[in-house]
Design a protein around this motif. Structure first.
Motif, mmCIF file in Angstrom:
data_model
loop_
_atom_site.group_PDB
_atom_site.id
_atom_site.type_symbol
_atom_site.label_atom_id
_atom_site.label_comp_id
_atom_site.label_asym_id
_atom_site.label_seq_id
_atom_site.Cartn_x
_atom_site.Cartn_y
_atom_site.Cartn_z
ATOM 1 N N CYS A 168 0.904 -1.239 0.169
ATOM 2 C CA CYS A 168 0.071 0.111 -0.043
ATOM 3 C C CYS A 168 0.916 1.264 0.053
ATOM 4 O O CYS A 168 1.902 1.377 0.769
ATOM 5 C CB CYS A 168 -0.761 0.046 1.232
ATOM 6 N N SER A 169 0.607 2.248 -0.970
ATOM 7 C CA SER A 169 1.486 3.534 -0.912
ATOM 8 C C SER A 169 0.855 4.645 -1.939
ATOM 9 O O SER A 169 0.149 4.187 -2.761
ATOM 10 C CB SER A 169 2.823 3.018 -1.533
ATOM 11 N N SER A 170 1.278 5.815 -1.533
ATOM 12 C CA SER A 170 0.826 6.892 -2.283
ATOM 13 C C SER A 170 1.735 7.047 -3.496
ATOM 14 O O SER A 170 1.617 8.038 -4.193
ATOM 15 C CB SER A 170 1.058 8.015 -1.550
ATOM 16 N N GLY A 171 2.844 6.351 -3.403
ATOM 17 C CA GLY A 171 3.913 6.428 -4.620
ATOM 18 C C GLY A 171 5.284 6.071 -4.368
ATOM 19 O O GLY A 171 5.970 5.376 -5.480
ATOM 20 N N ASN A 172 6.012 6.506 -3.174
ATOM 21 C CA ASN A 172 7.419 6.048 -3.357
ATOM 22 C C ASN A 172 7.791 4.658 -2.892
ATOM 23 O O ASN A 172 8.506 3.952 -3.522
ATOM 24 C CB ASN A 172 8.172 7.434 -2.478
ATOM 25 N N HIS A 173 7.077 4.383 -1.877
ATOM 26 C CA HIS A 173 7.167 3.032 -1.369
ATOM 27 C C HIS A 173 6.614 1.848 -2.556
ATOM 28 O O HIS A 173 7.167 0.910 -2.786
ATOM 29 C CB HIS A 173 6.214 2.714 -0.208
ATOM 30 N N ALA A 174 5.530 2.448 -3.084
ATOM 31 C CA ALA A 174 5.081 1.708 -4.701
ATOM 32 C C ALA A 174 6.149 1.507 -5.551
ATOM 33 O O ALA A 174 6.322 0.451 -6.001
ATOM 34 C CB ALA A 174 3.862 2.528 -5.202
ATOM 35 N N GLN A 175 6.771 2.658 -5.862
ATOM 36 C CA GLN A 175 7.836 2.564 -6.918
ATOM 37 C C GLN A 175 9.062 1.731 -6.251
ATOM 38 O O GLN A 175 9.645 0.946 -7.304
ATOM 39 C CB GLN A 175 8.328 4.002 -7.342
ATOM 40 N N GLY A 176 9.250 1.621 -5.146
ATOM 41 C CA GLY A 176 10.384 1.021 -4.597
ATOM 42 C C GLY A 176 9.980 -0.443 -4.612
ATOM 43 O O GLY A 176 10.899 -1.355 -4.924
ATOM 44 N N VAL A 177 9.025 -0.799 -4.158
ATOM 45 C CA VAL A 177 8.552 -2.167 -4.103
ATOM 46 C C VAL A 177 8.299 -2.822 -5.720
ATOM 47 O O VAL A 177 8.928 -3.979 -6.024
ATOM 48 C CB VAL A 177 7.373 -2.469 -3.690
ATOM 49 N N ALA A 178 7.884 -1.980 -6.427
ATOM 50 C CA ALA A 178 7.792 -2.378 -8.139
ATOM 51 C C ALA A 178 9.063 -2.653 -8.583
ATOM 52 O O ALA A 178 9.453 -3.481 -9.441
ATOM 53 C CB ALA A 178 6.860 -1.288 -8.620
ATOM 54 N N CYS A 205 -10.082 4.539 -2.683
ATOM 55 C CA CYS A 205 -10.496 5.879 -2.022
ATOM 56 C C CYS A 205 -10.239 5.947 -0.427
ATOM 57 O O CYS A 205 -10.598 5.150 0.292
ATOM 58 C CB CYS A 205 -12.070 6.159 -1.908
ATOM 59 N N ARG A 206 -9.517 7.058 -0.095
ATOM 60 C CA ARG A 206 -8.895 7.205 1.350
ATOM 61 C C ARG A 206 -10.004 7.223 2.291
ATOM 62 O O ARG A 206 -9.843 6.694 3.150
ATOM 63 C CB ARG A 206 -7.958 8.478 1.355
ATOM 64 N N HIS A 207 -11.204 7.716 2.082
ATOM 65 C CA HIS A 207 -12.094 8.164 2.868
ATOM 66 C C HIS A 207 -13.128 7.142 2.863
ATOM 67 O O HIS A 207 -13.904 6.975 4.422
ATOM 68 C CB HIS A 207 -12.704 9.219 2.469
ATOM 69 N N SER A 208 -13.296 6.185 2.149
ATOM 70 C CA SER A 208 -14.489 5.034 2.120
ATOM 71 C C SER A 208 -14.093 3.672 2.242
ATOM 72 O O SER A 208 -14.639 2.709 2.389
ATOM 73 C CB SER A 208 -15.355 5.359 1.139
ATOM 74 N N GLU A 209 -12.550 3.538 1.959
ATOM 75 C CA GLU A 209 -12.162 2.344 1.766
ATOM 76 C C GLU A 209 -10.742 2.097 2.599
ATOM 77 O O GLU A 209 -9.871 2.903 3.031
ATOM 78 C CB GLU A 209 -11.559 1.768 0.398
ATOM 79 N N ASP A 210 -10.762 0.758 3.028
ATOM 80 C CA ASP A 210 -9.427 0.426 3.833
ATOM 81 C C ASP A 210 -8.541 -0.392 3.016
ATOM 82 O O ASP A 210 -8.834 -1.324 2.534
ATOM 83 C CB ASP A 210 -9.966 -0.579 4.910
ATOM 84 N N ARG A 211 -7.372 0.352 2.877
ATOM 85 C CA ARG A 211 -6.413 -0.134 2.174
ATOM 86 C C ARG A 211 -5.863 -1.267 2.405
ATOM 87 O O ARG A 211 -5.097 -2.389 1.441
ATOM 88 C CB ARG A 211 -5.286 1.165 1.688
ATOM 89 N N ALA A 260 -7.176 -3.767 4.300
ATOM 90 C CA ALA A 260 -8.115 -4.704 3.929
ATOM 91 C C ALA A 260 -8.065 -5.144 2.674
ATOM 92 O O ALA A 260 -8.065 -6.515 2.332
ATOM 93 C CB ALA A 260 -9.445 -4.372 4.383
ATOM 94 N N ILE A 261 -7.954 -4.233 1.698
ATOM 95 C CA ILE A 261 -7.878 -4.658 0.048
ATOM 96 C C ILE A 261 -6.480 -5.375 -0.098
ATOM 97 O O ILE A 261 -6.784 -6.382 -0.716
ATOM 98 C CB ILE A 261 -7.749 -3.466 -0.726
ATOM 99 N N ALA A 262 -5.438 -5.016 0.462
ATOM 100 C CA ALA A 262 -4.248 -5.416 0.401
ATOM 101 C C ALA A 262 -4.330 -7.091 0.890
ATOM 102 O O ALA A 262 -3.598 -7.833 0.088
ATOM 103 C CB ALA A 262 -2.908 -4.814 1.047
ATOM 104 N N HIS A 263 -4.720 -7.268 2.064
ATOM 105 C CA HIS A 263 -4.693 -8.571 2.683
ATOM 106 C C HIS A 263 -5.619 -9.489 1.795
ATOM 107 O O HIS A 263 -5.179 -10.710 1.812
ATOM 108 C CB HIS A 263 -5.048 -8.495 4.052
ATOM 109 N N ALA A 264 -6.748 -9.017 1.402
ATOM 110 C CA ALA A 264 -7.482 -9.788 0.524
ATOM 111 C C ALA A 264 -6.898 -10.418 -0.701
ATOM 112 O O ALA A 264 -7.188 -11.649 -1.128
ATOM 113 C CB ALA A 264 -8.900 -8.899 -0.020
ATOM 114 N N ILE A 265 -6.141 -9.407 -1.283
ATOM 115 C CA ILE A 265 -5.258 -9.926 -2.376
ATOM 116 C C ILE A 265 -4.359 -11.011 -2.045
ATOM 117 O O ILE A 265 -3.892 -11.911 -2.781
ATOM 118 C CB ILE A 265 -4.651 -8.677 -2.965
ATOM 119 N N CYS A 266 -3.481 -10.632 -0.984
ATOM 120 C CA CYS A 266 -2.682 -11.577 -0.417
ATOM 121 C C CYS A 266 -3.196 -13.161 -0.299
ATOM 122 O O CYS A 266 -2.850 -13.970 -0.603
ATOM 123 C CB CYS A 266 -1.929 -11.084 0.749
#
Length: 339
Positions: free
Chosen positions: A83-93, A130-136, A138-144
């Motif tokens: 989960c990331s807004s961008g920098n961790h995303a790019q590092g992991v990718a 969506c930051r305000h209505s979804e739990d990131r 929870a989404i990530a763990h479901a994918i895992c």
């Protein structure tokens, strides 16, 4: 079932040394820069650890690559999720691409478009929420669970923290080579992975160096947590130009380190962060994103008296959205015109 949530490594300097060995040939040793114009501005000496010059444009590559390298071969087929807004995303990718397994990144819909596109360009699958209505998470763990993937936390993971700590080892060695003994270290802080990693790396070599976290106003959970002695949360989930460091609460592992080191907290306004972005461009010739400029902003706004002292500060990333960068330069030019 999630295969792994946190890597089983100890938070020690020895583990940071092992992380540096894993990163050899992949990450950059970023420079420790000194500028007379900044020294004169603050009436002290300032050395900038320029992590905006790191691979993928931020320090995040260090922790991501180290953490992914720790995943056993038998678990790599399922890939990784972050989960990331961008920098961790790019590092992991980028790390997943190098190591040869798939990556899924859960990113907020309001993340800078530049960061979303660069994450995709590195081969990762991007899922927006969506930051305000979804739990990131929870989404990530479901994918895992669905894919048998490993979740890579952006900061509350020992493998990530010791990877970020390699920046601190470099600071120690670079200061020794320069004959410098810093009185203060100020680090841009979201969840605390970078700041705690550096603090851990400095603990034996520079035990008297005062550690400061730097955060955006309204998202100063670290400053308030360090003051109260226990982790607290921010009320807001969004609302700052410093998108890279808008975490809701300090990481448990990183907070334990910084509490032990008796760290203190600083916070700056969006306007001060944007001023620092433009100052870095015009005066230091560095491209910096707002969240990575908060340590510099804390100095420029006079929050610490550096008279006769030496500070090391981090500039933690340079992945600035073009429209935000343009706005920062305009603000700075307007300030100069009014002065």
């Amino acid at each position: 079932m999630v295969l792994d949530v946190s890597s089983p490594v100890e938070l020690t300097v020895s583990e940071i040394e092992k992380a540096r060995a894993r990163l050899q040939g992949y990450s950059s040793m970023t420079p420790l820069l000194n500028y007379p114009v900044l020294d004169e501005r603050v009436n002290g000496r300032v050395f900038i650890k320029a992590e905006n010059l790191q691979r993928t444009g931020s320090f995040k590559f260090r922790g991501a690559f180290n953490r992914l390298s720790l995943i056993p071969q038998g678990q790599r087929a399922g890939g990784v999720v972050a989960c990331s807004s961008g920098n961790h995303a790019q590092g992991v990718a980028a790390s997943a691409k190098i190591l040869g397994f798939p990556a899924v990144i859960v990113m907020p819909k309001d993340a800078p478009e530049l960061k979303i596109q660069r994450t995709k360009a590195l081969g990762a699958e991007v899922i927006l929420y969506c930051r305000h209505s979804e739990d990131r998470e929870a989404i990530a763990h479901a994918i895992c669970e669905e894919r048998g993937a490993t979740f890579i936390h952006p900061f509350n993971d020992s493998g990530v923290i010791v990877g970020q700590g390699t920046s601190g080892l470099e600071i120690v060695e670079q200061c020794e080579a320069l004959g410098v003994s810093p009185d203060v270290l100020i680090s841009c802080t979201g969840g605390g992975g970078l700041t705690s990693g550096i603090a851990l790396a400095l603990e034996k070599s520079l035990p008297d160096c005062q550690i400061y976290t730097a955060e955006p106003a309204g998202f100063d959970d670290y400053a308030r947590s360090l003051e109260s002695g226990e982790r607290v949360r921010n009320a807001a989930l969004s609302g700052s130009v410093c998108d890279a460091i808008m975490t809701d609460t300090p990481g448990e592992k990183s907070f334990a380190i910084l509490k032990r080191r008796q760290a203190k907290g600083l916070s700056v306004s969006d306007e001060q962060a944007m001023h620092a972005v433009a100052y870095a461009y015009f005066e230091l010739k560095l491209v910096v994103e707002p969240g990575a400029a908060v340590a510099l902003a804390s100095l420029l706004s006079g929050q610490i008296d550096l008279d006769g002292k030496t500070a090391v500060i981090t500039i933690s990333g340079g992945n600035v959205d073009p429209s935000v960068f343009e706005a920062a330069l305009k603000q700075y030019s307007d300030e100069k015109a009014e002065a």
